[in-house]
Enzyme design. Structure first.
Site, PDB file in Angstrom:
ATOM      1  CG  HIS A  95      -6.114   7.528  22.793  1.00  0.00           C
ATOM      2  ND1 HIS A  95      -4.990   7.042  22.499  1.00  0.00           N
ATOM      3  CD2 HIS A  95      -6.154   7.656  24.202  1.00  0.00           C
ATOM      4  CE1 HIS A  95      -4.678   6.445  23.776  1.00  0.00           C
ATOM      5  NE2 HIS A  95      -5.201   6.863  24.637  1.00  0.00           N
ATOM      6  CD  GLU A 114      -6.352  11.581  26.210  1.00  0.00           C
ATOM      7  OE1 GLU A 114      -5.462  11.296  26.802  1.00  0.00           O
ATOM      8  OE2 GLU A 114      -7.282  10.956  25.998  1.00  0.00           O
ATOM      9  CG  HIS A 115      -1.502  10.190  24.568  1.00  0.00           C
ATOM     10  ND1 HIS A 115      -0.726   8.974  25.295  1.00  0.00           N
ATOM     11  CD2 HIS A 115      -2.820   9.430  25.171  1.00  0.00           C
ATOM     12  CE1 HIS A 115      -1.399   8.020  25.997  1.00  0.00           C
ATOM     13  NE2 HIS A 115      -2.683   8.182  25.724  1.00  0.00           N
ATOM     14  CD  GLU A 155      -3.287   4.015  26.530  1.00  0.00           C
ATOM     15  OE1 GLU A 155      -4.593   4.362  26.832  1.00  0.00           O
ATOM     16  OE2 GLU A 155      -2.629   4.819  25.752  1.00  0.00           O
TER      17      GLU A 155
END
Length: 419
Positions: free
Chosen positions: A47, A50-51, A127
């Site tokens: 993740h 991906e960012h 997040e």
């Protein structure tokens, strides 16, 4: 539908789904890499990467990446799952080449600038904090952790705050190099474009990529069990689940129909009995999730502290009842919902791109709407009864968060379902 699939010399597959009646194109790169491929010490790395793909390349900084696609009214995004990561752009058909160029650039040429890496570390921590403040999000992470205890498949997609705070940039890049490879990637596009042009541009932009990474799957071992957090919330959030089936299991479509019949909409058994008839909750739904080598069948609901005492026996009654023959009307309605959902998705370039990319990674081929419809229509009453007996005979997994004074023990719930 006219789907075309070909492979570049380096092994990357290019899949096209042409839709002449629309004015847009969706294009994405799908990687067979996700949370279940991470070592424990790097949980959340998929993740994080991906960012980072959108934070700058050798040719474009983060602002230029965003501006170039938004200057033409397009948008881009990405998502990370347990077995796949996807990066995609949607744009008008005349801007297809720009979208392909940006997509290839962020995928192959991201610099993972150290300063940007530190800044994004803070964004992901925010997040994580947002998720922890959202009980109906966090409960599913606790459910997954309990169902697959001590395994990569049970760890949260976002990772944990402790790991993200310490995640070394070089370790993240090394992990990416070990798993991102052309043979593990699909470029999928759906919309109004020329498939031959896509193949040519893909070869020019991605054909020179050489890498030997491979995704190593830890075999999924469903454990089941119980997680409880008796906390001061207005509602109790509950997920009750059972071992499900993998994508290749012969019962896959029957299990999907069962989930739809039990909790797939306002006419479903659970919604009608527990919300409409008894007024015990605001929302209740059933889901069947699959992985390469297993799956989960779960029921989610949010309810009040005192309502829990009546809700659990009512839920157990419905699960027991699923082993008996459904009415013809119920079976037809569940199939109609699934068929309509599929046909409606065919009007979306994003949905068709997503299905194409995922199917090639999972099955190695496209799965046509006609094939899906035929498999759904073939599900019989006997199939539903059989898979209900199979699913609900498994060891339950329970995750509960909120005021739980009236929540029975897992053993008692399991006995009610088995009765």
């Amino acid at each position: 539908m006219s789907v075309r699939v070909e492979s570049l010399a380096n092994g990357l597959r290019v899949a096209s789904d042409r839709m002449d009646q629309v004015e847009t194109v969706s294009v994405g790169l799908y990687v067979g890499a996700g949370t279940r491929h991470e070592p424990a010490a790097l949980n959340g790395v998929a993740h994080m990467l991906e960012h980072m793909a959108f934070k700058g390349t050798a040719r474009r900084d983060a602002k230029a990446i965003a501006e170039e696609i938004e200057n033409v009214g397009g948008f881009m995004n990405a998502h990370t799952g347990r077995e796949q990561t996807a990066y995609y752009i949607k744009c008008l058909k005349q801007d297809f080449d720009l979208a392909l160029d940006i997509l290839a650039d962020i995928f192959l040429n991201s610099t993972y600038d150290p300063a940007e890496f530190e800044r994004e570390r803070g964004v992901i921590l925010q997040e994580l904090g947002q998720v922890e403040d959202t009980p109906d999000d966090v409960i599913f992470d606790r459910f997954q952790e309990t169902a697959y205890a001590g395994q990569a498949l049970g760890r949260p997609v976002l990772g944990t705050a402790d790991i993200i705070r310490k995640l070394p940039r070089q370790a993240a890049l090394d992990w990416r190099s070990s798993i991102y490879a052309p043979s593990n990637v699909v470029l999928a596009a759906a919309g109004n474009f020329d498939p031959a042009h896509l193949a040519s541009r893909a070869d020019a932009l991605l054909g020179g990529w050489r890498a030997n990474g491979a995704a190593l799957n830890e075999v999924a071992r469903y454990t089941g069990g119980e997680f409880r957090d008796d906390s001061d919330l207005e509602q109790a959030h509950l997920v009750l689940g059972f071992p499900g089936v993998g994508f290749a299991d012969p019962d896959y479509w029957a299990v999907q129909v069962l989930a739809t019949m039990l909790g797939g909409g306002m006419s479903s058994r659970l919604f009608q009995e527990i919300r409409e008839k008894r007024g015990l909750c605001y929302s209740i739904s059933a889901h069947a999730a699959s992985f390469a080598d297993g799956g989960m069948f779960d029921i989610y609901t949010g309810t009040g502290e005192t309502e829990m005492a009546e809700l659990i026996p009512a839920l157990a009654d419905q699960l027991r009842g699923a082993r008996a023959k459904a009415s013809d009307a119920e079976l037809r309605r569940a199939k109609a919902q699934m068929r309509a959902g599929l046909l409606m998705s065919l009007e979306s370039t994003n949905a068709r791109m997503d299905a194409l990319g995922a199917n090639l990674l999972i099955f190695g081929r496209d799965i046509t709407p006609e094939e899906v419809t035929a498999k759904v229509e073939a599900v019989s009453h006997e199939d539903l009864m059989r898979v209900a007996a199979r699913i609900f005979a498994g060891r339950p997994t329970l995750a509960a968060l909120g005021p739980l004074a009236h929540l029975e023990s897992l053993e008692k719930i399991a006995a009610r379902i088995a009765a």
